[in-house]
Motif scaffolding. Structure first.
Motif, PDB file in Angstrom:
ATOM      1  N   VAL A 144       2.741  -2.355  -2.975  1.00  0.00           N
ATOM      2  CA  VAL A 144       1.802  -1.333  -2.503  1.00  0.00           C
ATOM      3  C   VAL A 144       1.378  -0.490  -3.696  1.00  0.00           C
ATOM      4  O   VAL A 144       2.220   0.085  -4.387  1.00  0.00           O
ATOM      5  CB  VAL A 144       2.445  -0.449  -1.409  1.00  0.00           C
ATOM      6  CG1 VAL A 144       1.428   0.546  -0.866  1.00  0.00           C
ATOM      7  CG2 VAL A 144       2.997  -1.318  -0.279  1.00  0.00           C
ATOM      8  N   ALA A 181       1.140   8.327   4.414  1.00  0.00           N
ATOM      9  CA  ALA A 181       0.364   7.123   4.709  1.00  0.00           C
ATOM     10  C   ALA A 181       0.948   5.906   3.996  1.00  0.00           C
ATOM     11  O   ALA A 181       1.003   4.809   4.558  1.00  0.00           O
ATOM     12  CB  ALA A 181      -1.095   7.327   4.307  1.00  0.00           C
ATOM     13  N   LYS A 184       4.170   4.924   5.831  1.00  0.00           N
ATOM     14  CA  LYS A 184       3.856   4.247   7.100  1.00  0.00           C
ATOM     15  C   LYS A 184       3.393   2.816   6.849  1.00  0.00           C
ATOM     16  O   LYS A 184       3.760   1.888   7.587  1.00  0.00           O
ATOM     17  CB  LYS A 184       2.768   5.022   7.848  1.00  0.00           C
ATOM     18  CG  LYS A 184       3.262   6.296   8.509  1.00  0.00           C
ATOM     19  CD  LYS A 184       2.122   6.989   9.256  1.00  0.00           C
ATOM     20  CE  LYS A 184       2.612   8.224   9.992  1.00  0.00           C
ATOM     21  NZ  LYS A 184       1.491   8.923  10.693  1.00  0.00           N
ATOM     22  N   CYS A 185       2.592   2.622   5.815  1.00  0.00           N
ATOM     23  CA  CYS A 185       2.117   1.288   5.463  1.00  0.00           C
ATOM     24  C   CYS A 185       3.289   0.373   5.097  1.00  0.00           C
ATOM     25  O   CYS A 185       3.372  -0.772   5.559  1.00  0.00           O
ATOM     26  CB  CYS A 185       1.134   1.388   4.299  1.00  0.00           C
ATOM     27  SG  CYS A 185       0.505  -0.193   3.710  1.00  0.00           S
ATOM     28  N   GLU A 188       5.318  -0.433   8.328  1.00  0.00           N
ATOM     29  CA  GLU A 188       4.616  -1.348   9.241  1.00  0.00           C
ATOM     30  C   GLU A 188       4.585  -2.771   8.685  1.00  0.00           C
ATOM     31  O   GLU A 188       4.803  -3.744   9.415  1.00  0.00           O
ATOM     32  CB  GLU A 188       3.194  -0.840   9.495  1.00  0.00           C
ATOM     33  CG  GLU A 188       3.167   0.424  10.359  1.00  0.00           C
ATOM     34  CD  GLU A 188       1.805   1.095  10.358  1.00  0.00           C
ATOM     35  OE1 GLU A 188       0.867   0.521   9.748  1.00  0.00           O
ATOM     36  OE2 GLU A 188       1.679   2.179  10.957  1.00  0.00           O
ATOM     37  N   ARG A 189       4.308  -2.917   7.389  1.00  0.00           N
ATOM     38  CA  ARG A 189       4.221  -4.246   6.785  1.00  0.00           C
ATOM     39  C   ARG A 189       5.557  -4.973   6.849  1.00  0.00           C
ATOM     40  O   ARG A 189       5.603  -6.182   7.034  1.00  0.00           O
ATOM     41  CB  ARG A 189       3.767  -4.142   5.334  1.00  0.00           C
ATOM     42  CG  ARG A 189       2.334  -3.663   5.174  1.00  0.00           C
ATOM     43  CD  ARG A 189       1.348  -4.722   5.590  1.00  0.00           C
ATOM     44  NE  ARG A 189      -0.018  -4.209   5.567  1.00  0.00           N
ATOM     45  CZ  ARG A 189      -1.091  -4.960   5.364  1.00  0.00           C
ATOM     46  NH1 ARG A 189      -0.946  -6.252   5.163  1.00  0.00           N
ATOM     47  NH2 ARG A 189      -2.293  -4.433   5.389  1.00  0.00           N
ATOM     48  N   ILE A 201      -1.200  -4.696  -1.675  1.00  0.00           N
ATOM     49  CA  ILE A 201      -1.979  -3.754  -0.877  1.00  0.00           C
ATOM     50  C   ILE A 201      -2.522  -2.690  -1.816  1.00  0.00           C
ATOM     51  O   ILE A 201      -1.771  -1.868  -2.345  1.00  0.00           O
ATOM     52  CB  ILE A 201      -1.128  -3.117   0.230  1.00  0.00           C
ATOM     53  CG1 ILE A 201      -0.527  -4.201   1.138  1.00  0.00           C
ATOM     54  CG2 ILE A 201      -1.957  -2.134   1.050  1.00  0.00           C
ATOM     55  CD1 ILE A 201       0.425  -3.682   2.182  1.00  0.00           C
ATOM     56  N   GLN A 205      -6.784  -0.021   0.824  1.00  0.00           N
ATOM     57  CA  GLN A 205      -6.370  -0.752   2.045  1.00  0.00           C
ATOM     58  C   GLN A 205      -5.312  -0.007   2.833  1.00  0.00           C
ATOM     59  O   GLN A 205      -4.953  -0.428   3.934  1.00  0.00           O
ATOM     60  CB  GLN A 205      -5.833  -2.133   1.654  1.00  0.00           C
ATOM     61  CG  GLN A 205      -6.832  -3.034   0.960  1.00  0.00           C
ATOM     62  CD  GLN A 205      -6.158  -4.316   0.480  1.00  0.00           C
ATOM     63  OE1 GLN A 205      -5.503  -4.342  -0.564  1.00  0.00           O
ATOM     64  NE2 GLN A 205      -6.325  -5.371   1.247  1.00  0.00           N
ATOM     65  N   ILE A 206      -4.787   1.081   2.277  1.00  0.00           N
ATOM     66  CA  ILE A 206      -3.743   1.830   2.980  1.00  0.00           C
ATOM     67  C   ILE A 206      -4.388   2.695   4.061  1.00  0.00           C
ATOM     68  O   ILE A 206      -5.224   3.557   3.758  1.00  0.00           O
ATOM     69  CB  ILE A 206      -2.960   2.724   1.989  1.00  0.00           C
ATOM     70  CG1 ILE A 206      -2.269   1.861   0.930  1.00  0.00           C
ATOM     71  CG2 ILE A 206      -1.940   3.582   2.730  1.00  0.00           C
ATOM     72  CD1 ILE A 206      -1.665   2.652  -0.221  1.00  0.00           C
ATOM     73  N   PRO A 207      -4.027   2.468   5.329  1.00  0.00           N
ATOM     74  CA  PRO A 207      -4.620   3.288   6.398  1.00  0.00           C
ATOM     75  C   PRO A 207      -4.301   4.755   6.197  1.00  0.00           C
ATOM     76  O   PRO A 207      -3.171   5.126   5.872  1.00  0.00           O
ATOM     77  CB  PRO A 207      -3.930   2.749   7.668  1.00  0.00           C
ATOM     78  CG  PRO A 207      -3.463   1.398   7.303  1.00  0.00           C
ATOM     79  CD  PRO A 207      -3.089   1.470   5.843  1.00  0.00           C
TER      80      PRO A 207
END
Length: 208
Positions: A144, A181, A184-185, A188-189, A201, A205-207
């Motif tokens: 990330v 954020a 969380k990314c 979730e991944r 990522i 691309q990180i929400p």
């Protein structure tokens, strides 16, 4: 149930990720070695040593996933050698320890612009770290790459308060992103089925 290894739990991203993992019913135990003690939390095992390698070496419990949120700056570390130790050596050691303990995936905070051929020391080290982890042969590796991180740090980094408003207005991958954020990314991944063997990522691309 999932047992995880988390390094960098006292950092900006790591502290958020630790709370997300504690709240996740799928996670049974979190091994979170640190240099200074964490507050007491359920499910968290917190070995404390001055050097992370001294904690990683004797670990024997089987691990399912590894999360690494280690990161500093040359100024904060005090020297190039100290920066390399945190952002390269300890990250690589985290990965090797995870593999030794049976982990099948690793999720790592890197940085926007990571490139082992970069003329910039920071970006080059991040790129070399990514390359080393790739060569460890992980079944699944997620890198990330956030841009400037937004959030309340325990130790302020020079210039970030001035740069944050500017980076918040930048487009795409250079736009600043909150540490929450990023956490969380990563969370979730790690629990998404399937996925590529090596996934990158980018910041954009990180929400948010």
């Amino acid at each position: 149930m999932h047992r995880v290894l988390l390094t960098g739990a006292t950092g900006l991203v790591g502290a958020h990720l630790l709370r997300l993992l504690v709240a996740d019913a799928r996670v049974s135990e979190i091994i979170a070695p640190t240099r200074r003690p964490l507050p007491s939390m359920r499910k968290v095992v917190n070995p404390v040593e001055a050097d992370l390698t001294d904690v990683l070496r004797p670990l024997t419990l089987a691990i399912d996933s590894v999360f690494c949120c280690l990161g500093t700056t040359r100024k904060q570390a005090g020297s190039k050698a100290a920066f390399l130790h945190v952002d390269y050596t300890l990250v690589v050691d985290t990965g090797l320890s995870g593999l030794r303990l049976g982990a099948k995936q690793m999720v790592v905070v890197s940085a926007q612009g990571a490139n082992r051929h970069s003329p910039f020391f920071y970006n080059r080290v991040k790129g070399e770290m990514e390359n080393a982890l790739r060569h460890q042969g992980w079944p699944r590796l997620t890198l990330v790459r956030p841009s400037l991180l937004l959030g309340e740090r325990q130790h302020k980094r020079a210039g970030e308060s001035m740069l944050a408003p500017l980076f918040s207005m930048l487009p795409g991958n250079w736009r600043a992103v909150s540490a929450l954020a990023v956490a969380k990314c990563m969370h979730e991944r790690a629990f998404q089925p399937g996925g590529e063997k090596v996934e990158i990522i980018e910041s954009g691309q990180i929400p948010r």
